[in-house]
Scaffold this active site. Structure first.
Site, PDB file in Angstrom:
ATOM      1  N   ASN A 142      91.480  23.276  61.534  1.00  0.00           N
ATOM      2  CA  ASN A 142      91.383  24.370  62.666  1.00  0.00           C
ATOM      3  C   ASN A 142      90.939  23.494  63.900  1.00  0.00           C
ATOM      4  O   ASN A 142      89.682  22.923  64.118  1.00  0.00           O
ATOM      5  CB  ASN A 142      89.935  25.156  62.370  1.00  0.00           C
ATOM      6  CG  ASN A 142      89.813  26.102  63.546  1.00  0.00           C
ATOM      7  OD1 ASN A 142      90.222  26.212  64.622  1.00  0.00           O
ATOM      8  ND2 ASN A 142      88.459  26.804  63.583  1.00  0.00           N
ATOM      9  N   HIS A 202      86.525  34.109  62.596  1.00  0.00           N
ATOM     10  CA  HIS A 202      85.591  32.633  62.706  1.00  0.00           C
ATOM     11  C   HIS A 202      84.225  32.950  63.237  1.00  0.00           C
ATOM     12  O   HIS A 202      84.102  33.710  64.039  1.00  0.00           O
ATOM     13  CB  HIS A 202      86.439  31.803  63.275  1.00  0.00           C
ATOM     14  CG  HIS A 202      85.869  30.282  63.157  1.00  0.00           C
ATOM     15  ND1 HIS A 202      84.720  30.130  63.840  1.00  0.00           N
ATOM     16  CD2 HIS A 202      86.267  29.308  62.426  1.00  0.00           C
ATOM     17  CE1 HIS A 202      84.359  28.956  63.219  1.00  0.00           C
ATOM     18  NE2 HIS A 202      85.239  28.318  62.662  1.00  0.00           N
ATOM     19  N   GLU A 262      82.705  31.671  65.103  1.00  0.00           N
ATOM     20  CA  GLU A 262      82.413  31.415  66.531  1.00  0.00           C
ATOM     21  C   GLU A 262      83.068  32.521  67.309  1.00  0.00           C
ATOM     22  O   GLU A 262      82.617  32.872  68.370  1.00  0.00           O
ATOM     23  CB  GLU A 262      83.284  30.073  67.172  1.00  0.00           C
ATOM     24  CG  GLU A 262      82.564  28.805  66.733  1.00  0.00           C
ATOM     25  CD  GLU A 262      83.336  27.719  66.138  1.00  0.00           C
ATOM     26  OE1 GLU A 262      84.620  27.631  66.578  1.00  0.00           O
ATOM     27  OE2 GLU A 262      82.632  26.597  65.593  1.00  0.00           O
ATOM     28  N   GLU A 299      82.466  29.642  55.306  1.00  0.00           N
ATOM     29  CA  GLU A 299      82.016  29.033  56.291  1.00  0.00           C
ATOM     30  C   GLU A 299      80.640  29.129  56.526  1.00  0.00           C
ATOM     31  O   GLU A 299      80.331  30.061  57.474  1.00  0.00           O
ATOM     32  CB  GLU A 299      82.968  29.063  57.400  1.00  0.00           C
ATOM     33  CG  GLU A 299      84.402  28.541  57.079  1.00  0.00           C
ATOM     34  CD  GLU A 299      84.770  27.712  58.770  1.00  0.00           C
ATOM     35  OE1 GLU A 299      85.626  26.857  58.426  1.00  0.00           O
ATOM     36  OE2 GLU A 299      84.858  28.314  59.846  1.00  0.00           O
ATOM     37  N   GLY A 326      80.030  22.070  62.368  1.00  0.00           N
ATOM     38  CA  GLY A 326      79.823  21.170  63.382  1.00  0.00           C
ATOM     39  C   GLY A 326      78.621  20.512  63.589  1.00  0.00           C
ATOM     40  O   GLY A 326      78.187  19.906  64.418  1.00  0.00           O
ATOM     41  N   SER A 340      81.497  20.969  58.078  1.00  0.00           N
ATOM     42  CA  SER A 340      81.389  19.551  58.062  1.00  0.00           C
ATOM     43  C   SER A 340      82.297  19.068  57.026  1.00  0.00           C
ATOM     44  O   SER A 340      81.723  18.038  56.229  1.00  0.00           O
ATOM     45  CB  SER A 340      80.101  19.262  58.096  1.00  0.00           C
ATOM     46  OG  SER A 340      79.482  19.661  59.201  1.00  0.00           O
TER      47      SER A 340
END
Ligand code: 13P
Length: 248
Positions: A10, A95, A97, A166, A172, A210
């Site tokens: 991604n 996602h 985000e 996730e 991140g 990560s």
């Protein structure tokens, strides 16, 4: 049952024409003996570029989002049918985000998955808890709620999706879930899928957050971890290739 793993990059909002060219060429050249499926989910303006670059390799093309709508007055949205014209095989939906910065609800994510499936695109449905939710002991409840909406709207087609667990706190941050923590959630999701379809075992459940060259093998060794959704490490060909090599 041993199924082929899937390693999907991604790229998020990263890349440029020159960097994409180098990255895709390096991945295509380095992954020739890959035993897993490989995909890159790229920013929409680069779909045409990457569609050309991937040609002749087994890299699949993915989008990072898709509209829940068919067509019409939805400024800024991109339909599944449009993505299909560019050879898109996967679309990430839900996602964290998108959920966090664009207010996407469980119901909208479910509709996006449905729109993708209607046009032959496999949605990669993301679920995952925040740190606060984990610390409050709500991990299972949160991921089950997110999944339930997608199952409810997609019915028996649920066996055609890809799921990505996730944990938001691992994205991140360099803080990966341990293989045991990830497996525990994957097992919950698998059980939920089994209750919805007799084909639950063929639904790939990816881990994301990560994942990198150093930790990929131990995560991918877990029985219900069928691959990875890779952010940062998918932008560096050498790292992405090492993760691909770890998927067997
Ligand atoms: P990182 O691999 O950068 O943590 O991102 C994970 C992710 O969000 C993939 O969708």
């Amino acid at each position: 049952m041993d199924k082929k793993k899937l390693i999907a990059g991604n790229w998020k909002m990263n890349g440029n024409l020159e960097a994409n060219d180098a990255l895709v060429r390096a991945v295509a050249a380095g992954m020739q003996q890959a035993r897993c499926g490989v995909a890159v989910c790229v920013p929409a303006p680069y779909l045409a570029q990457v569609q050309m670059l991937r040609h002749g390799s087994s890299i699949e093309l993915g989008a990072q989002d898709v509209s829940a709508q068919e067509q019409g007055a939805f400024t800024g949205e991109i339909s599944a049918k449009m993505l299909r014209e560019f050879g898109v095989r996967y679309a990430i939906v839900g996602h964290s985000e998108r959920r966090q910065y664009h207010g996407e609800t469980d119901a909208l994510v479910a509709d996006k998955a449905k729109a993708a499936l209607a046009h032959g695109i496999t949605p990669i449905v993301c679920v995952g808890e925040t740190l606060a939710e984990r610390e409050a002991g709500q991990t299972e409840e949160v991921v089950k709620r997110q999944m339930a909406a997608v199952i409810h709207v997609n019915g028996h087609c649920i066996s055609e999706i890809v799921v990505a667990y996730e944990p938001v706190w691992a994205i991140g941050t360099g803080k990966t879930a341990t293989p045991e923590q990830a497996q525990a959630v994957h097992q919950v999701l698998r059980a939920q899928l089994r209750a919805a379809t007799e084909h639950a075992d063929r639904v790939p459940i990816l881990y994301g957050g990560s994942m990198n060259a150093a930790n990929a093998a131990s995560l991918l060794a877990q029985p219900d971890i069928d691959g990875g959704l890779i952010g940062g490490a998918s932008l560096k060909a050498a790292d992405f290739l090492q993760i691909i090599a770890a998927a067997r």
